[in-house]
Each structure stands twice: as structure tokens, then as C-alpha cells.
Scaffold this motif. Structure first.
Motif, PDB file in Angstrom:
ATOM      1  N   GLN A 413       0.825  -1.206   0.000  1.00 46.32           N
ATOM      2  CA  GLN A 413       0.000   0.000   0.000  1.00 46.32           C
ATOM      3  C   GLN A 413       0.855   1.251   0.000  1.00 46.32           C
ATOM      4  O   GLN A 413       0.590   2.195  -0.761  1.00 46.32           O
ATOM      5  CB  GLN A 413      -0.919   0.019   1.217  1.00 46.32           C
ATOM      6  N   ARG A 414       1.898   1.304   0.819  1.00 46.39           N
ATOM      7  CA  ARG A 414       2.735   2.497   0.872  1.00 46.39           C
ATOM      8  C   ARG A 414       3.479   2.708  -0.431  1.00 46.39           C
ATOM      9  O   ARG A 414       3.609   3.844  -0.918  1.00 46.39           O
ATOM     10  CB  ARG A 414       3.705   2.406   2.053  1.00 46.39           C
ATOM     11  N   ARG A 415       3.973   1.635  -1.014  1.00 47.44           N
ATOM     12  CA  ARG A 415       4.630   1.779  -2.318  1.00 47.44           C
ATOM     13  C   ARG A 415       3.651   2.330  -3.346  1.00 47.44           C
ATOM     14  O   ARG A 415       3.999   3.205  -4.146  1.00 47.44           O
ATOM     15  CB  ARG A 415       5.188   0.430  -2.782  1.00 47.44           C
ATOM     16  N   ASP A 416       2.432   1.824  -3.312  1.00 49.80           N
ATOM     17  CA  ASP A 416       1.440   2.281  -4.288  1.00 49.80           C
ATOM     18  C   ASP A 416       1.073   3.751  -4.079  1.00 49.80           C
ATOM     19  O   ASP A 416       0.851   4.492  -5.050  1.00 49.80           O
ATOM     20  CB  ASP A 416       0.178   1.416  -4.199  1.00 49.80           C
ATOM     21  N   VAL A 417       1.001   4.193  -2.806  1.00 53.97           N
ATOM     22  CA  VAL A 417       0.694   5.595  -2.533  1.00 53.97           C
ATOM     23  C   VAL A 417       1.774   6.494  -3.122  1.00 53.97           C
ATOM     24  O   VAL A 417       1.491   7.469  -3.836  1.00 53.97           O
ATOM     25  CB  VAL A 417       0.548   5.847  -1.018  1.00 53.97           C
ATOM     26  N   VAL A 418       3.040   6.160  -2.855  1.00 52.79           N
ATOM     27  CA  VAL A 418       4.138   6.997  -3.349  1.00 52.79           C
ATOM     28  C   VAL A 418       4.193   6.967  -4.873  1.00 52.79           C
ATOM     29  O   VAL A 418       4.325   8.010  -5.527  1.00 52.79           O
ATOM     30  CB  VAL A 418       5.473   6.542  -2.751  1.00 52.79           C
TER      31      VAL A 418
END
Length: 580
Positions: A413-418
Motif C-alpha cells: 500500500q505504501r509503495r502504491d501511494v508513493v
């Protein structure tokens, strides 16, 4: 505007021939004094446009088109609906006013290209200006008893990028009725001002460069965590040069510590994650008195004008976290997984979050971007929501600085947000829309370019494996080339005022331009040093703005000094390396 020119412009405006019904002919029978309907609309009308200072001026601003009794009656009907209806049809109201706005289009200044090659100032001249700006900031911090102010000024002619269709969008997308009232009345006034050249010329005189000078006589001093984070970063840049003497360096560090404390403690507010309800501490845009450092008169006026409630925002939170991180703060607030919080405000497929409701910067593709406003703990969101490109640079920059603390590549999720935010900027820059003022809600393209340089520098400081994970397609390299070309071939190749020059220089230094290309911007900063007179080394210019309820500029002489200081600090490092 020089005094003699101001006198001439005022005389021309006050003796202008009245060519049709005025704003007061239209609105006085409906909104003046006590009567039925929404009391705030009456109060706002009296306070903002029907006051004793503006009546002699706007009483000359007639509209020949409203001599048509049917058009006049239709417009009065829209105002009456806004006043009396429990749930007004704001789209219908806006459609009555929109043609009046579009009948008097505006444009941003047309800047001539620089005619000659500018000389490169000496190191001594650069250091003189740099030290002068630092001295101004530290002196102002002391004179203001522990803070650096910014100033807000209302511009009644509105924003050049705000058209009739945008009025309809704003009236339907804003949530608070008071804010809708303010937007309606200010845009009605604008519709009468712009076609009357002498009056428009007095209220909005021409200027040099891109960013607008803040010459308006009424300016509201205030303090915000967003400003404190910015000022703190400028002073940290100064300390980093080694130019500050012992006492001066200590003063700068003390000021930074106080401003970081204001950001993370005084301005802290607890809210709930918009999806799962997890509590997060964020940073609010404007805290109540006495912390806002706004006079009681202006605080009451703020409420009368429709700004009764302020809520936290994603930009102020990101900038406050970035400044605190650079200062080495160990406040536990920084340890929260903020990417998880920002995920709740990201525009993406499958989200049940509503899209931006005040999307006046279309045709941007908002996919992957973070919206501006955070609901308070009580659920307030009076401004609806919008999405600003520069805000999204600030979120990325804060994430890069806190990459390990927030684990920005540790979960899918964090990778996708960035990656989603990076993709948003890649599309914006690749399309060229980043250079169009209409694409921005709160800033000009030149500030986006400078802040892209700031974000790019934070990206380059990441460990190589994190960079590769965040940007597997090397989008930052492409974006850097495009933004730098805009700065070199457009922004810095045309006439600049000192604020433009500072932003151009900051972008060039952060993006690794050849130091020889710094000359035009440096020349402007050295030649213009002292233009601010008793207020500081430079005048106040447009730093950021709001397009609703009208064009509200925020800046100040301290803001200009801070941008010049940061730009010269980074340019000096590049120049020293080039001359070594």
C-alpha cells in the motif's frame, strides 16, 4: 504604485462616468440593513463591499448590460434565492452571474524577454544580500516577539484563471453556506469592477514580473504552522552555509526550535483516518487567538467574511513534518505512519472517498494525487475539497525525508501511494500543464518549479534501492529535464521581479543547472536589494493565494527575504563548487 500615480488613478476612478446600474443598485434593495433571509449574507455584503471605503468607488462602476430590465430582474432573483431559500440552488445562482464574469476576461502579465545577457554578481555582492536577508528575518523575529508574520490581502478583481464555470463549480462544491455567500458577493463585485477600466486600474495596477506585488492598503497579519515551517527551513539553510556568526547562528537555531514547536505542539490537532477511524495527530492551518497573532478586529472580520472555521490540511502537515525532521526533532508525532494516513486522502480507483468537489483546476487528471483538506475531529470541511499539485510535492518531500521512519517501501500500500503521487506529477509535467497557472489552486507555476527542485533533491538523497523502488521507470529524470527547461527558457529568460528571481534561482540550484545560468536571477536580486524600504530588503509579493471567495494573496516582506535567503544559500554552494 508611486504616490503620484496612486493619486491620479484614484481621481480617475472617483470621477469615472457611471454607465449603467451599479452593484449597489442591484443589491441594496435586497441586502442592505436588516430584513428576511440569511443574516450572514447581509453582514458579508455590508462588511466586504458595501462599506464606506468602497461605496464612493464602486458607486461609479456601472454595467450597461443590466439596463435590460429582464437581466436585472433575473440577477436579483438569483440573489434573493441565495438570501431566502433554505437550500438554494447554487448552480442556478452561479449560472446567472457567470456570464458577467466571462464578459471581462483577464490574463496574467505578459513578460518581455530579457534583452541582454546579465552580468554575474561577485561573491561579495551575493553574500551581502544573503546576510541582509538573514538579518531581516532574525530582526523581525525579535521585533514580533517570537514569530515571523505573513500577511493576507484581498484583491477584488479576482483571479485571472477563475471563470464563470468555475464560479458554478465553487458554489456547488464548497460546503459552508457562509463561504458560498462570500464567493457569490465577491464575484458579483468583480463583475462590476473589471469592465470599468479606471476603477479596475486603481484596484489592480500593472506590475513587473509574474508574482503579484501585495500593494493593497489593508493587509491582515497572521501566523500559521505552514509559514513557520517555511521560515524555519530558510533559517536552517542559512545556518548550513557557515556564514552565521556565533551569536547569529544561536539566534537562528533558537528561532527554528520555537517555530518547530509551534508546528508540532501548538498547531497539533487529533483527527480520525477517513477510512478506518485510526487517530492521527496532524497540523491545523490556522489556530485560534492568541496563537494566530491576528488582531481581535481581524479575527472577528475573518468570521464575518465566511472563514469562521479552519481545519487541518495535508500541505501544512507535510511541511511541518519536513521542517521538524530537518531540525532533528524527536517528537513522537513524527513516528506515525503518515503514508497510511495520506492514503485515505488519495484519489484512486476503487476508493469510496468523494473526488475533489472544487475542481476548478481541471482538465488535470487527479488520479494518484492527495487532496487538500482534512476533516476535523468534529467532521468539519467547510472548503469542500480540492487538489493542488504543489501540495503533492510537499507530501512526497516529507515522505522521502522520513523514508525509514515511515517505511515508505515496506508495504504494498505504501509503495502504491508513493508511486501514485509520482505518476500524478509525471502526467502533469509531461503534458506541460504544470506551466499553466490555471492548473494550480494555491500557487503559481514558478513556485511549483522551485518546490519540484526541493522534492527532487530529497529524492536524490534517498538510498539507491529506495529510489529504484519508488521510481522504477526513472520518471524523476524526465520530470527534472522538463521542469529545468521551463525555468531556464521561460521563467528566467523573461522579465523577473525579485520574487520570481528567487524561485528561478532556487529551482536551478536544486535541479543542478550550470551555475553560469544563475546570472539573470542573481542580477535581479542584487540590483533590487533595498526596494522594500523600511519594511525590509524586498517588497511583499504573491507567495500563495486562494481563488475563492476571491483572489486572496498571502506573502510579506519577510516571505520574500526567506525565499531569497534560501535561493542564495543553495546557489552559493553550487557557485563555490563551480569555482573550486
Amino acid at each position: 504604485m508611486p504616490a503620484i500615480d496612486l493619486i491620479k488613478a484614484a481621481a480617475a476612478a472617483l470621477t469615472a462616468k457611471k454607465t449603467g446600474p451599479t452593484l449597489y443598485d442591484l443589491c441594496d434593495p435586497l441586502l442592505r440593513g436588516r430584513g428576511p433571509g440569511d443574516a450572514h449574507l447581509r453582514t458579508f455584503y455590508k462588511t466586504a463591499v458595501a462599506n464606506v471605503a468602497l461605496r464612493p468607488l464602486l458607486g461609479r462602476a456601472g454595467l450597461p448590460a443590466l439596463a435590460d430590465p429582464d437581466r436585472f430582474a433575473a440577477l436579483q432573483g438569483a440573489i434573493r434565492s441565495a438570501r431566502d431559500d433554505d437550500r438554494p440552488d447554487w448552480a442556478a445562482i452561479g449560472r446567472e452571474v457567470a456570464p458577467l464574469i466571462d464578459a471581462a476576461p483577464q490574463q496574467h502579465p505578459r513578460r518581455p524577454r530579457l534583452a541582454a545577457v546579465a552580468p554575474m554578481p561577485s561573491t561579495a555582492e551575493i553574500d551581502r544580500v544573503l546576510r541582509g536577508c538573514a538579518s531581516h528575518l532574525l530582526g523581525a523575529f525579535g521585533r514580533n516577539k517570537g514569530f515571523l508574520p505573513a500577511w493576507a490581502a484581498f484583491n477584488l478583481v479576482g483571479d485571472p484563471d477563475f471563470h464563470g464555470r468555475d464560479l458554478v463549480t465553487a458554489l456547488t462544491g464548497l460546503q459552508a453556506r457562509t463561504y458560498k455567500n462570500a464567493t457569490l458577493v465577491f464575484n458579483l463585485a468583480r463583475a462590476f469592477i473589471l469592465p470599468n477600466a479606471p476603477i479596475a486600474g486603481l484596484l489592480n495596477p500593472p506590475w513587473t514580473g509574474f508574482a503579484e506585488p501585495m500593494w493593497e492598503p489593508v493587509q491582515i497579519r497572521h501566523r500559521s504552522a505552514y509559514y513557520d515551517a517555511f521560515f524555519a527551513e530558510a533559517l536552517m539553510d542559512y545556518v548550513g552555509t557557515g556564514l552565521a556568526a556565533g551569536d547569529e547562528a544561536a539566534q537562528a537555531r533558537s528561532a527554528v526550535a520555537a517555530m518547530v514547536d509551534f508546528c508540532l505542539r501548538t498547531s497539533r490537532e487529533t483527527v480520525k483516518h477517513p477510512v478506518d477511524g485510526t487517530p492521527f495527530d496532524v497540523v491545523t492551518a490556522l489556530v485560534p487567538p492568541p496563537h494566530a497573532r491576528m488582531s481581535g478586529f481581524f479575527w472577528r472580520l475573518k468570521s464575518d467574511l465566511g472563514f469562521g472555521t479552519y481545519v487541518p490540511d495535508c500541505d501544512t502537515t507535510a511541511c511541518a513534518l519536513s521542517a521538524a525532521t530537518q531540525f532533528g526533532s524527536l517528537d513522537p508525532m513524527l513516528d506515525q505512519p503518515f503514508l497510511d494516513f495520506y492514503a485515505g486522502y488519495q484519489v484512486r480507483p476503487g476508493s469510496n472517498r468523494p473526488p475533489p468537489s472544487v475542481d476548478i483546476n481541471t482538465p488535470l487528471d487527479f488520479q494518484g494525487g492527495i487532496v487538500t483538506w482534512i476533516e476535523s475531529a468534529g467532521g468539519d470541511r467547510p472548503f469542500g475539497n480540492d487538489l493542488d499539485p504543489t501540495l503533492n510535492l510537499d507530501v512526497l518531500e516529507a515522505a522521502f525525508r522520513n523514508h525509514a521512519r515511515w517505511g515508505i517501501v515496506e508495504t504494498e500500500q505504501r509503495r502504491d501511494v508513493v508511486r501514485g503521487i509520482v505518476a500524478f506529477h509525471d502526467r502533469l509535467i509531461g503534458s506541460g500543464l504544470f506551466a499553466d497557472p490555471r492548473a494550480h489552486i494555491y500557487y503559481l507555476p514558478e513556485l511549483y518549479a522551485a518546490y519540484f527542485g526541493r522534492c527532487h533533491a530529497a529524492f536524490r538523497a534517498l538510498p539507491a534501492d529506495v529510489r529504484a523502488t519508488v521510481d522504477p521507470d526513472d520518471r524523476f529524470a524526465r520530470m527534472r529535464e522538463t521542469v529545468l527547461a521551463y525555468v531556464l527558457d521561460d521563467l528566467a529568460a523573461h522579465e523577473m521581479n525579485p520574487f520570481d528571481a528567487a524561485l528561478a534561482l532556487l529551482a536551478m540550484a536544486k535541479l543542478g543547472a550550470k551555475p553560469a545560468r544563475f546570472a539573470p536571477a542573481l542580477d535581479v536580486l542584487v540590483r533590487s536589494f533595498g526596494e522594500g524600504g523600511r519594511h525590509g530588503p524586498y517588497r511583499a509579493y504573491e507567495w500563495n493565494k486562494m481563488k475563492t471567495p476571491t483572489r486572496i494573496l498571502v506573502g510579506g516582506p519577510e516571505v520574500t527575504s526567506a525565499f531569497v535567503l534560501s535561493a542564495l544559500c543553495h546557489a552559493r554552494t553550487s557557485l563555490r563548487g563551480d569555482r573550486a
